[in-house]
Design an enzyme around this catalytic site. Structure first.
Site, short mmCIF file in Angstrom:
data_model
loop_
_atom_site.label_atom_id
_atom_site.label_comp_id
_atom_site.label_asym_id
_atom_site.label_seq_id
_atom_site.Cartn_x
_atom_site.Cartn_y
_atom_site.Cartn_z
N ARG A 36 19.45 13.16 2.12
CA ARG A 36 20.57 12.93 1.03
C ARG A 36 20.29 11.22 0.93
O ARG A 36 20.49 10.68 -0.27
CB ARG A 36 21.89 13.23 1.79
N ARG A 48 27.86 10.12 14.98
CA ARG A 48 28.76 11.43 14.07
C ARG A 48 28.77 12.63 14.92
O ARG A 48 29.57 13.43 14.78
CB ARG A 48 28.32 11.27 12.87
P1 AMP Z 1 32.73 12.61 6.15
O1 AMP Z 1 32.68 12.22 4.79
O2 AMP Z 1 33.87 13.70 6.16
O3 AMP Z 1 31.52 12.93 7.00
O4 AMP Z 1 33.63 11.40 6.60
C1 AMP Z 1 32.79 10.05 7.05
C2 AMP Z 1 33.71 9.26 8.08
O5 AMP Z 1 34.91 9.07 7.62
C3 AMP Z 1 33.81 10.01 9.39
O6 AMP Z 1 32.60 9.67 10.12
C4 AMP Z 1 34.86 9.35 10.01
O7 AMP Z 1 34.67 7.80 10.18
C5 AMP Z 1 35.88 9.20 8.68
N1 AMP Z 1 36.70 10.43 8.85
C6 AMP Z 1 36.79 11.22 7.75
N2 AMP Z 1 37.54 12.42 7.99
C7 AMP Z 1 38.33 12.09 9.24
C8 AMP Z 1 39.19 12.65 9.97
N3 AMP Z 1 39.68 13.72 9.60
N4 AMP Z 1 39.46 12.07 11.15
C9 AMP Z 1 38.85 10.83 11.64
N5 AMP Z 1 37.98 10.35 10.75
C10 AMP Z 1 37.55 10.84 9.72
#
Ligand code: AMP
Length: 191
Positions: free
Chosen positions: A126, A149
Site C-alpha cells: 500500500r 502496530r
Molecule cells: P488505522 O487507520 O485504524 O490503522 O489507525 C491509525 C492509527 O490511529 C493507529 O495506529 C493509532 O495510533 C490510531 N488509532 C486509530 N484508532 C484508534 C483507536 N480506536 N484507539 C487508539 N488509537 C487509534
C-alpha cells in the site's frame, strides 16, 4: 444494523467498510481517518496524537471515545460500521454504554482473520503504491511502525475477540482471498 469490523492493520477493514457504505447505505466510523483528519486540519488534538500515531502506538481511550461519541449522536442512516474502533477493552465497554445511551444496538462483530506475513506484504505494498501514484505513503506504513502496530493489536486489541465471542456476537471471516470473496463472506456473516 450496527457492526464492528475487527482485525489487525492491513486486514482489509477499511476496504470492506467502504463497500458496505456503497451497498448498504451504512456510515463508516474510522477513528484512524478521524485522527488523520485532525492532524491535517492542525487541531490541538491532531498535534497531540501525531507522534503516537507515527510510532504505531495507540492514542488514549479518552480521545477516541470522544470522537465516536460525537458521531453516534448524529444520523445513523443504514447503521454504523465501526472500523478500527474499539481497539481496547475499555473502548469496547465505552461503546456498549454509548449505544445504550443513544438507544442503539450492536448487531455483529466481524473478525477479519489474516496471517501476519500477508499483513506486512499488504501494508508495505500500500505504501509503495501510494508513492508510485505520486502521493505520499502513510507515515505509519513502514516496517518499524508496522511492528509496533502489530504488537499493539496482539496485546491490546486481540482480547476483544474473546470478549465478543463470550457475548455471542463474534463472526470470524477469512480475510485472505480477493476483495469480492471477502465481501461475500461478510455478507453471509451478516445474514
Ligand atoms: P488505522 O487507520 O485504524 O490503522 O489507525 C491509525 C492509527 O490511529 C493507529 O495506529 C493509532 O495510533 C490510531 N488509532 C486509530 N484508532 C484508534 C483507536 N480506536 N484507539 C487508539 N488509537 C487509534
Amino acid at each position: 444494523m450496527n457492526i464492528i469490523l475487527l482485525g489487525p492493520p492491513g486486514a482489509g477493514k477499511g476496504t470492506q467498510a467502504a463497500m458496505l457504505v456503497d451497498e448498504r447505505n451504512m456510515i463508516q466510523l474510522s477513528t484512524g481517518d478521524m485522527l488523520r483528519e485532525a492532524r491535517t486540519s492542525g487541531t490541538e488534538m491532531g498535534k497531540m496524537v501525531a507522534g503516537v500515531m507515527d510510532r504505531g502506538e495507540l492514542v488514549t481511550d479518552e480521545i477516541v471515545i470522544g470522537l465516536i461519541r460525537e458521531k453516534l449522536e448524529g444520523d445513523a442512516k443504514g447503521g454504523f460500521i465501526f472500523d478500527g474502533f474499539p481497539r481496547t477493552l475499555a473502548q469496547a465497554d465505552a461503546l456498549a454504554e454509548l449505544l445504550v445511551e443513544t438507544n442503539q444496538t450492536l448487531d455483529y462483530v466481524v473478525e477479519l482473520a489474516v496471517d501476519d506475513e500477508v499483513l506486512v506484504e499488504r501494508i508495505l505494498g500500500r505504501a509503495a503504491e501510494a508513492v508510485a501514484a505520486g502521493g505520499e505513503a502513510r507515515a505509519d506504513d513502514n516496517e518499524e511502525s508496522l511492528k509496533v502496530r502489530l504488537m499493539a493489536y496482539y496485546k491490546q486489541t486481540s482480547p476483544l475477540i474473546g470478549y465478543y465471542h463470550a457475548k455471542g456476537q463474534l463472526q470470524s471471516v477469512d480475510g485472505l482471498g480477493t476483495m469480492d470473496e471477502v465481501k461475500a463472506s461478510i455478507g453471509k456473516a451478516l445474514s
